[in-house]
Write a protein that holds these residues in place. Structure first.
Motif, mmCIF file in Angstrom:
data_model
loop_
_atom_site.group_PDB
_atom_site.id
_atom_site.type_symbol
_atom_site.label_atom_id
_atom_site.label_comp_id
_atom_site.label_asym_id
_atom_site.label_seq_id
_atom_site.Cartn_x
_atom_site.Cartn_y
_atom_site.Cartn_z
ATOM 1 N N VAL A 86 -7.423 3.083 3.457
ATOM 2 C CA VAL A 86 -7.177 3.378 1.707
ATOM 3 C C VAL A 86 -7.805 3.610 1.283
ATOM 4 C CG1 VAL A 86 -8.068 1.091 0.825
ATOM 5 C CG2 VAL A 86 -7.144 0.275 2.731
ATOM 6 N N ALA A 135 -8.612 -4.908 1.097
ATOM 7 C CA ALA A 135 -7.291 -4.090 1.220
ATOM 8 C C ALA A 135 -6.968 -4.262 3.465
ATOM 9 C CB ALA A 135 -7.164 -2.237 1.940
ATOM 10 N N ARG A 174 -3.478 7.991 -5.527
ATOM 11 C CA ARG A 174 -3.026 6.986 -6.484
ATOM 12 C C ARG A 174 -4.099 7.421 -8.061
ATOM 13 N NH1 ARG A 174 -0.041 2.799 -5.135
ATOM 14 N NH2 ARG A 174 1.030 3.190 -2.924
ATOM 15 N N LEU A 231 -2.115 -1.670 -4.481
ATOM 16 C CA LEU A 231 -2.686 -0.480 -4.412
ATOM 17 C C LEU A 231 -2.720 0.248 -5.988
ATOM 18 C CD1 LEU A 231 -4.726 1.000 -2.325
ATOM 19 C CD2 LEU A 231 -2.986 2.309 -2.465
ATOM 20 N N GLN A 232 -1.977 0.139 -6.764
ATOM 21 C CA GLN A 232 -2.018 0.666 -8.042
ATOM 22 C C GLN A 232 -3.173 -0.610 -8.916
ATOM 23 O OE1 GLN A 232 -0.022 2.788 -8.057
ATOM 24 N NE2 GLN A 232 -1.188 3.770 -9.633
ATOM 25 N N PHE A 284 1.370 -0.965 -0.261
ATOM 26 C CA PHE A 284 0.200 -0.094 -0.125
ATOM 27 C C PHE A 284 0.096 0.857 -0.321
ATOM 28 C CE2 PHE A 284 -2.331 -3.269 1.702
ATOM 29 C CZ PHE A 284 -3.697 -3.705 1.290
ATOM 30 N N GLU A 318 -14.869 0.429 -4.961
ATOM 31 C CA GLU A 318 -14.373 1.217 -3.960
ATOM 32 C C GLU A 318 -14.243 0.246 -2.405
ATOM 33 O OE1 GLU A 318 -13.149 5.408 -2.207
ATOM 34 O OE2 GLU A 318 -12.743 4.821 -4.422
ATOM 35 N N ALA A 345 -6.017 6.510 0.363
ATOM 36 C CA ALA A 345 -4.556 6.210 -0.273
ATOM 37 C C ALA A 345 -4.928 5.737 -1.913
ATOM 38 C CB ALA A 345 -3.755 4.942 0.308
ATOM 39 N N LEU A 346 -6.189 5.018 -1.898
ATOM 40 C CA LEU A 346 -6.825 5.124 -3.188
ATOM 41 C C LEU A 346 -7.380 6.670 -3.994
ATOM 42 C CD1 LEU A 346 -9.588 2.347 -2.568
ATOM 43 C CD2 LEU A 346 -7.793 2.445 -4.923
#
Ligand code: HEM
Length: 499
Positions: free
Chosen positions: A227, A292, A234, A245-246, A164, A285, A230-231
């Motif tokens: 999460v 995650a 990205r 995550l990517q 992550f 999502e 973080a998403l």
């Protein structure tokens, strides 16, 4: 009437079945390793054994040939675990472990891209940096130390950074961080969660009506926020990394996952699939957050428990510890560096890990759900869809016919010239639902242990109550219900310490 299911099929049952409760009291109030071994002892010659969880019939499959059928040969009858997951109402509880049928297949195919050899090779430098931090943390100048917690912190930091891109710094935080506190909460079995599991297992319709949750709300919302943030970073291109995550962002950008074939489990799962061969499954999502959550909160306890177990076995078997250290020394001398390639040359250390996981597996049994009526080969015993099947791996691992003198820690059992029948080693499961992260977790564990072996000699502190029962893990969820006291180690710095 409630408990005639197995006698009607000619299957012996375990112990006495109490009206309505069945064997539930034993199963809910005894350590699960202990109860599994007790069952196996009492029913040595029965290949199949019926158990009632309240009124729900479960089947323990003990015969190795039948285990191979369930796990591999007839997998299409047993492709899911029957763990309740409701995509609409509890999306955060949907993950690769709980997913069923073709959705699981589509996701497994995509998510395994995260754990290929080339991906794990790229992650290795991060694992190594964190292993260095762990060495600083455990350096107590000769004081006794409980290794379980630093190993768990290491495993959490590794997965957070490699999957992550998060720098969680759990190992170095002076005070317990919120992240670690939430993980601790997530592992804690409360009466409410325990009741929720029972409701889902035995009265699934009622559980769904009551909108019961298996995860704690505060834990879910804490990790969901992390999460999601973080998403978002990205997606807006602020951060780019080649990690899990990517991969999820890329998959979401594709719009949906394609499911190309009809699946045998569809009819049981009531998936509407009459006229289409190709379907699309939206990776929302919320489902990504659920996935995650699984990576952040589940496997790491197994990693910490296995690392503690191998240190215990090394402390109890000093000559094996020396042999493992000599191998690390030799590989480092010829490679000059501890990297992914050199760690993969540590074959004896691999054997030691396998033998540790044979004696101290992180779960006592595996679970499968019968998706389509099934008749066990060579018998007339049939089970309907919906029957839970338990594979007591702890018994397979302690079977003297497969592993002579089974209580002895002997890594030579896994020497290259030794052969083992399919499904005789089940610490990571087997068949299409085998652990997704074996390469990842083995590299992570070998990296940190190689470093520890080059710096310290492990012995047990006199206050530790040893030896342990062979099949009970010394740490982790499996041991948490036993009355075991903390295992303390002495780490003696080697004269020629390095790493
Ligand atoms: C020493 C550490 C670990 C052990 C012993 C272990 C063991 C297992 C076992 C026994 C299963 C069930 C297999 C079956 O039912 O046949 C499993 C499944 C799984 N494990 Fe691990 N595990 C470990 C670490 C991890 C880690 C660190 C991750 C992720 C980062 C992970 C990800 C998974 C996933 C996603 C599944 C479900 C696979 C599926 O159903 O397709 N495991 N693991």
């Amino acid at each position: 009437q409630q408990h005639k299911f197995w006698s009607d099929r000619g299957v012996p049952t375990f112990g006495c079945t109490i009206p309505f409760l069945g064997n539930a009291l034993k199963f809910n109030f005894t350590n699960s390793y202990q109860i599994t071994m007790e069952i196996i002892e009492k029913h040595k010659n029965d290949p199949l054994l019926g158990i009632y969880h309240f009124t729900k019939p479960n089947l323990m499959v003990k015969d190795l040939n039948l285990i191979q059928h369930v796990m591999i040969k007839d997998f299409h009858h047993f492709s899911d675990r029957g763990i309740p997951s409701d995509e609409k109402n509890r999306p955060f509880e949907v993950n690769l472990f709980t997913m069923c049928g073709k959705k699981w297949r589509a996701c497994r195919g995509k998510f395994s891209a995260m754990f290929t050899t080339s991906k794990v090779r790229k992650m290795f430098p991060l694992m190594k940096d964190l292993a260095k931090v762990l060495l600083q943390v455990v350096d107590k100048n000769g004081e006794a130390i409980d290794l379980k917690e630093p190993f768990l912190q290491y495993a959490l930091d590794v997965v957070a950074s490699t999957a992550f891109g998060m720098d969680t710094k759990i190992l170095t935080e002076e005070k317990e961080s919120e992240f670690r506190r939430m993980i601790r909460k997530n592992y804690k079995m409360t009466p409410k969660i325990w009741l929720a599991w029972i409701l889902f297992d035995v009265f699934p319709t009622l559980a769904a009506k009551l909108r019961v949750h298996l995860l704690r709300d505060d834990v879910v919302s804490y990790f969901a926020n992390i999460v999601k943030e973080a998403l978002a970073n990205r997606k807006n291109g602020h951060i780019q990394r080649d990690d899990f995550l990517q991969l999820m962002v890329r998959l979401q950008e594709q719009g949906s996952l394609e499911i190309e074939h009809e699946d045998d489990c569809d009819s049981y799962l009531n998936v509407q699939n009459e006229d289409k061969k190709t379907e699309h499954f939206e990776l929302t999502e919320d489902i990504m957050v659920g996935q995650a959550l699984l990576f952040l909160t589940v496997g790491n306890d197994g990693t910490s428990s296995t690392l503690t177990s191998i240190c215990y076995e090394f402390a109890m078997n000093p000559e094996i510890q020396e042999k493992a250290r000599a191998e690390v020394r030799e590989v480092l001398r010829s490679s000059g560096i501890l990297d992914y390639e050199s760690v993969n040359k540590l074959h004896y250390l691999d054997q030691c890990f396998k033998e540790t996981l044979r004696l101290h597996p992180t779960v006592p049994y595996l679970i499968r759900n019968c998706c389509k009526e099934y008749t066990f080969p060579g018998t007339e015993i049939s089970i309907p869809a919906g029957t839970r099947v338990m594979i007591p791996l702890v018994a397979t691992h302690m079977d003297p016919e497969l592993y002579p003198d089974p209580s002895k820690f002997d890594p030579e059992r896994f020497a290259p010239e030794m052969s083992h029948p399919p499904c005789s080693f089940l610490a990571f499961g087997d068949g299409p639902r085998i652990c997704l992260a074996i390469k990842f977790v083995m590299s992570e564990m070998k990296c940190v242990l190689a470093k520890l072996l080059m710096r310290y000699r492990f012995t047990m502190h006199p206050s530790s109550e040893v030896p342990l029962k062979p099949w009970l893990p010394p740490a982790g969820i499996g041991a948490s219900f036993s009355s075991r006291k903390t295992l303390l180690f002495n780490l003696e710095t080697l004269k020629d310490a390095c790493c």
